[in-house]
Design a protein around this motif. Structure first.
Motif, mmCIF file in Angstrom:
data_model
loop_
_atom_site.group_PDB
_atom_site.id
_atom_site.type_symbol
_atom_site.label_atom_id
_atom_site.label_comp_id
_atom_site.label_asym_id
_atom_site.label_seq_id
_atom_site.Cartn_x
_atom_site.Cartn_y
_atom_site.Cartn_z
ATOM 1 N N THR A 1 15.231 41.180 62.761
ATOM 2 C CA THR A 1 15.967 41.349 61.511
ATOM 3 C C THR A 1 17.466 41.425 61.776
ATOM 4 O O THR A 1 17.904 41.543 62.923
ATOM 5 C CB THR A 1 15.525 42.628 60.782
ATOM 6 O OG1 THR A 1 15.886 43.775 61.569
ATOM 7 C CG2 THR A 1 14.015 42.630 60.556
ATOM 8 N N ALA A 2 18.239 41.355 60.692
ATOM 9 C CA ALA A 2 19.693 41.479 60.792
ATOM 10 C C ALA A 2 20.199 42.285 59.601
ATOM 11 O O ALA A 2 19.992 41.892 58.448
ATOM 12 C CB ALA A 2 20.358 40.110 60.830
ATOM 13 N N GLY A 3 20.830 43.414 59.884
ATOM 14 C CA GLY A 3 21.480 44.201 58.845
ATOM 15 C C GLY A 3 22.980 44.029 58.953
ATOM 16 O O GLY A 3 23.542 44.125 60.046
ATOM 17 N N MET B 1 15.989 48.831 71.021
ATOM 18 C CA MET B 1 17.346 48.312 71.158
ATOM 19 C C MET B 1 17.905 47.947 69.798
ATOM 20 O O MET B 1 17.179 47.500 68.908
ATOM 21 C CB MET B 1 17.379 47.063 72.042
ATOM 22 C CG MET B 1 17.044 47.288 73.490
ATOM 23 S SD MET B 1 17.285 45.767 74.446
ATOM 24 C CE MET B 1 16.360 46.190 75.930
ATOM 25 N N VAL B 2 19.217 48.128 69.666
ATOM 26 C CA VAL B 2 19.966 47.634 68.521
ATOM 27 C C VAL B 2 21.189 46.918 69.079
ATOM 28 O O VAL B 2 21.966 47.511 69.831
ATOM 29 C CB VAL B 2 20.396 48.777 67.576
ATOM 30 C CG1 VAL B 2 21.227 48.219 66.427
ATOM 31 C CG2 VAL B 2 19.190 49.533 67.049
ATOM 32 N N ALA B 3 21.338 45.642 68.745
ATOM 33 C CA ALA B 3 22.462 44.839 69.215
ATOM 34 C C ALA B 3 23.422 44.610 68.053
ATOM 35 O O ALA B 3 23.004 44.146 66.983
ATOM 36 C CB ALA B 3 21.971 43.503 69.774
ATOM 37 N N SER C 1 29.937 44.070 60.640
ATOM 38 C CA SER C 1 29.042 44.208 61.787
ATOM 39 C C SER C 1 27.687 43.611 61.435
ATOM 40 O O SER C 1 27.223 43.718 60.302
ATOM 41 C CB SER C 1 28.891 45.672 62.199
ATOM 42 O OG SER C 1 28.169 46.407 61.232
ATOM 43 N N VAL C 2 27.087 42.977 62.438
ATOM 44 C CA VAL C 2 25.748 42.391 62.306
ATOM 45 C C VAL C 2 24.849 43.106 63.300
ATOM 46 O O VAL C 2 25.079 43.036 64.513
ATOM 47 C CB VAL C 2 25.757 40.876 62.590
ATOM 48 C CG1 VAL C 2 24.370 40.285 62.369
ATOM 49 C CG2 VAL C 2 26.803 40.169 61.731
ATOM 50 N N GLN C 3 23.846 43.818 62.800
ATOM 51 C CA GLN C 3 22.955 44.605 63.659
ATOM 52 C C GLN C 3 21.604 43.901 63.764
ATOM 53 O O GLN C 3 20.859 43.821 62.785
ATOM 54 C CB GLN C 3 22.755 46.016 63.100
ATOM 55 C CG GLN C 3 24.043 46.757 62.763
ATOM 56 C CD GLN C 3 24.306 46.795 61.280
ATOM 57 O OE1 GLN C 3 23.403 47.030 60.475
ATOM 58 N NE2 GLN C 3 25.539 46.571 60.888
ATOM 59 N N PHE C 4 21.304 43.414 64.953
ATOM 60 C CA PHE C 4 20.012 42.782 65.216
ATOM 61 C C PHE C 4 19.043 43.849 65.720
ATOM 62 O O PHE C 4 19.371 44.613 66.639
ATOM 63 C CB PHE C 4 20.149 41.683 66.268
ATOM 64 C CG PHE C 4 21.054 40.553 65.853
ATOM 65 C CD1 PHE C 4 20.667 39.667 64.856
ATOM 66 C CD2 PHE C 4 22.280 40.376 66.462
ATOM 67 C CE1 PHE C 4 21.498 38.619 64.476
ATOM 68 C CE2 PHE C 4 23.111 39.338 66.096
ATOM 69 C CZ PHE C 4 22.730 38.452 65.101
ATOM 70 N N ARG C 5 17.839 43.876 65.117
ATOM 71 C CA ARG C 5 16.841 44.889 65.489
ATOM 72 C C ARG C 5 15.463 44.247 65.634
ATOM 73 O O ARG C 5 15.176 43.248 64.993
ATOM 74 C CB ARG C 5 16.763 45.995 64.424
ATOM 75 C CG ARG C 5 18.045 46.792 64.222
ATOM 76 C CD ARG C 5 17.821 47.878 63.177
ATOM 77 N NE ARG C 5 18.994 48.700 62.969
ATOM 78 C CZ ARG C 5 19.912 48.477 62.052
ATOM 79 N NH1 ARG C 5 19.814 47.407 61.264
ATOM 80 N NH2 ARG C 5 20.945 49.289 61.903
ATOM 81 N N PRO C 6 14.604 44.880 66.443
ATOM 82 C CA PRO C 6 13.202 44.425 66.509
ATOM 83 C C PRO C 6 12.471 44.815 65.233
ATOM 84 O O PRO C 6 12.977 45.562 64.394
ATOM 85 C CB PRO C 6 12.635 45.174 67.724
ATOM 86 C CG PRO C 6 13.803 45.762 68.428
ATOM 87 C CD PRO C 6 14.868 45.954 67.402
#
Length: 206
Positions: free
Chosen positions: A103-105, A132-134, A197-202
């Motif tokens: 996903t992307a927040g 992880m959060v990228a 900001s773009v937060q990529f998460r599992p």
């Protein structure tokens, strides 16, 4: 859509620098991972369907001090470069994470008054599992601060770590970071430019 737009590019993730924190938490940082980040900021600021959000805070409802947009697993991301970045991160961290980023927040900090309070991304599996959060940042730099969760063991570099992130910088928070450390975007004074900001998460982590 903006007409003047240079194709953005992502660099190698081999230059990521890891800092071990405490209790199994770590962060990886790579300044300038995304070139053409200012153009990406301009596109996201215009094209993303940003929304305001209100939340219950004790005995009253307050406005969230930033704009938000969430892209689930089946949603199309607003720019192909974000799909490329998510795929690169998934491949790079495949052995450690054991699953892809799904996903992307997105958060839009319009000026220094916009912020996010101290927290860990613990909704879902992040409350009980390492994850992880990228975070990819575009626009003007804003400080992302990290500190040990109250009551936990302090990290080796002091009580608070601060990273000014913007213009294509990448930070990845991993291990127990969401459970044993907190992070925030503090309010800032003076002439502070906007940042996205773009937060990529599992899957199952918010």
């Amino acid at each position: 859509m903006l007409d003047a737009f240079a194709d953005p590019e992502l660099g190698s993730l081999d230059a990521l620098q890891r800092t071990e924190l405490s209790r199994g938490a770590w962060i990886d940082v790579l300044p300038g991972w995304l070139s053409g980040a200012d153009q990406v900021y301009e596109r996201l600021a215009v094209d993303v369907p940003w929304r305001e959000e209100r939340r219950q805070m004790y005995d009253r409802v307050v406005e969230v001090p930033r704009l938000l947009c969430f892209y689930g697993e089946s949603d199309t991301l607003p720019l192909p470069i974000l799909d490329e970045g998510r795929e690169m991160l998934s491949e790079h961290y495949a052995e450690e994470l054991g699953e892809p980023f799904r996903t992307a927040g997105l958060c839009y900090y319009r000026d220094g008054r916009d912020s996010v309070a101290w927290h860990g991304d613990k909704i879902g599996r992040g409350e009980r599992e390492d994850t992880m959060v990228a975070i990819l940042s575009v626009g003007e730099p804003r400080v992302l601060a990290l500190r040990p969760k109250p009551g936990s063991v302090s990290g080796p570099v002091g009580s608070t770590i601060r990273y000014p992130l913007g213009h294509g910088d990448l930070i990845v928070m991993g291990g127990s970071c969401q459970r044993t450390w907190e992070h925030a975007i503090p309010k800032a004074s003076g002439r502070i430019g906007p940042r996205i900001s773009v937060q990529f998460r599992p899957r199952g982590v918010r």
